[in-house]
Design a protein around this motif. Structure first.
Motif, short mmCIF file in Angstrom:
data_model
loop_
_atom_site.label_atom_id
_atom_site.label_comp_id
_atom_site.label_asym_id
_atom_site.label_seq_id
_atom_site.Cartn_x
_atom_site.Cartn_y
_atom_site.Cartn_z
N GLY A 171 -4.60 -2.85 -2.87
CA GLY A 171 -5.48 -3.43 -3.89
C GLY A 171 -6.78 -2.67 -4.04
N SER A 172 -7.27 -2.59 -5.28
CA SER A 172 -8.56 -1.94 -5.55
C SER A 172 -9.05 -2.42 -6.91
CB SER A 172 -8.41 -0.41 -5.57
OG SER A 172 -7.72 0.01 -6.74
N LEU A 173 -10.25 -1.98 -7.26
CA LEU A 173 -10.78 -2.32 -8.59
C LEU A 173 -10.01 -1.62 -9.70
CD1 LEU A 173 -14.62 -2.28 -7.85
CD2 LEU A 173 -13.14 -4.27 -8.10
N ASN A 174 -9.13 -0.69 -9.34
CA ASN A 174 -8.29 -0.02 -10.35
C ASN A 174 -7.07 -0.84 -10.73
OD1 ASN A 174 -9.90 2.33 -10.47
ND2 ASN A 174 -8.92 3.14 -8.62
N ASN A 175 -6.75 -1.88 -9.93
CA ASN A 175 -5.54 -2.65 -10.23
C ASN A 175 -5.72 -4.16 -10.10
OD1 ASN A 175 -5.32 -3.08 -7.37
ND2 ASN A 175 -4.18 -1.15 -7.17
N LYS B 284 -6.35 -9.95 3.20
CA LYS B 284 -6.08 -8.75 3.99
C LYS B 284 -5.69 -9.10 5.42
CE LYS B 284 -8.69 -5.31 1.38
NZ LYS B 284 -7.50 -4.45 1.15
N LYS C 294 -2.87 -4.40 0.69
CA LYS C 294 -3.21 -3.11 1.30
C LYS C 294 -3.43 -2.03 0.24
CE LYS C 294 -0.61 -4.09 5.54
NZ LYS C 294 0.57 -3.73 6.36
N GLY D 104 0.80 -1.22 0.00
CA GLY D 104 0.00 0.00 0.00
C GLY D 104 0.83 1.27 0.00
N ASN E 285 -15.71 -5.51 -11.50
CA ASN E 285 -15.14 -4.34 -12.17
C ASN E 285 -16.05 -3.83 -13.27
OD1 ASN E 285 -13.04 -6.34 -11.26
ND2 ASN E 285 -11.72 -4.57 -11.57
N TYR F 139 -13.70 -12.67 -4.83
CA TYR F 139 -14.23 -11.77 -3.79
C TYR F 139 -14.21 -12.44 -2.42
CZ TYR F 139 -17.43 -8.72 -1.26
OH TYR F 139 -17.98 -7.88 -0.32
#
Length: 308
Positions: free
Chosen positions: A210-214, A202, A208, A23, A225, A195
């Protein structure tokens, strides 16, 4: 076709981004490097003993990413996508300066890395490139997982299969020639997770950043997504991306046929360990000159006693 000469970047390139697992924001500089120096990471946030060779012998962890560490305990994590981008763009020699402990995840693929490298440009160097040719079959089986390396001249052919219980991922297969095919679908394919596994990941102190952008996140029967997949085989194609990065830690471009099912960073590392455990499993060679009449290359083989 096989390139004759080693390559490095034409000029310095810089970027920054967030680490998937830490993160933390890291700033990266890609520095052109001399012949025969290979790929080296330099931790600029550490004063001494801060160099780490991109080599399978330095792999210290394969838990959800590839981590390399030098003899002084200095490490870099999540190296596989950037190393794969160097493989795809033909870079042999490079110093990667980073002010943190994890390579940025960018969009979860190697697409941004390839774009950055191509913008900087790649140039030929004076020394010839050595290729690593598989001479004998190397095989690892672990329950329902396996990876096989078999001889195949002048190319790296990958036959990869995934078989998930999840209905969206399900069974995906792809066969790719990493030496000659258009690899845009490979280097543009993003990392993915289920999911239902996110909380467990985590709790282990990972993802830390991670997101729907990556990352692609897959629920029971849908992709969360917006926009869905970039290509119809994005799941297996991302695994091929990881494989390319992990295998380039051999220190040379491998020529052979890789067949694998449910592979991953751990299996890839074990495959390289087994490959280099017997010098009869491989040999190194240089391309001497193109044979225009055959539109191919004349090969000079030379046995190598060991790779440092």
């Amino acid at each position: 076709m096989l390139n004759i000469y080693q390559k490095t970047l034409s000029k310095k390139a810089s970027f920054k981004g967030i680490g998937l697992h830490s993160g933390k924001i890291a700033e990266i500089s890609l520095i052109p490097s001399a012949e025969d120096t290979g790929i080296t990471f330099k931790r600029t946030d550490i004063k001494d003993n801060n160099l780490i060779k991109a080599n399978f012998q330095n792999v210290s962890s394969t838990n959800l990413c590839t981590v390399i560490k030098n003899q002084h305990g200095v490490s870099i994590s999540t190296v596989e996508h950037l190393v794969a981008a160097l493989y795809f763009t033909g870079v042999d020699n490079l110093e990667i300066q980073i002010n943190n402990s994890e390579i940025p995840i960018m969009d979860g693929s190697a697409k941004d890395f390839v774009k950055i490298i191509n913008k900087a440009g790649v140039k030929n160097q004076t020394k010839k490139r050595k290729y690593l040719k598989i001479s004998k079959e190397v095989k690892i089986h672990n329950k329902n997982k396996f990876i096989n390396l078999t001889p195949q001249d002048q190319r790296l052919k990958v036959n990869y299969e995934l078989d998930y219980e999840n209905k969206i991922i399900s069974n995906q297969k792809n066969i790719v020639d990493l030496s000659s095919d258009n690899l845009e679908d490979i280097y543009s394919s993003r990392t993915f997770c289920l999911y239902k596994d996110i909380q467990k990941i985590k709790e282990a102190g990972l993802a830390k950043g991670g997101s729907l952008n990556n990352a692609i996140v897959v629920d029971d029967n849908k992709i969360i997504n917006e926009g869905g997949l970039r290509n119809e085989k994005e799941f297996v194609n991302h695994k091929i991306l990881d494989l390319a990065g992990d295998l380039f830690l051999a220190g040379h471009r491998i020529l052979g046929h890789v067949k694998t099912k449910h592979g991953g960073h751990e299996l890839n590392k074990r495959c390289l360990d087994l490959l280099f455990s017997d010098k009869n499993n491989y040999e190194l060679f240089e391309v001497t000159k193109p044979d225009i009449r055959k539109e191919n290359f004349i090969i000079r083989s030379e046995k190598i006693a060991a790779i440092a």
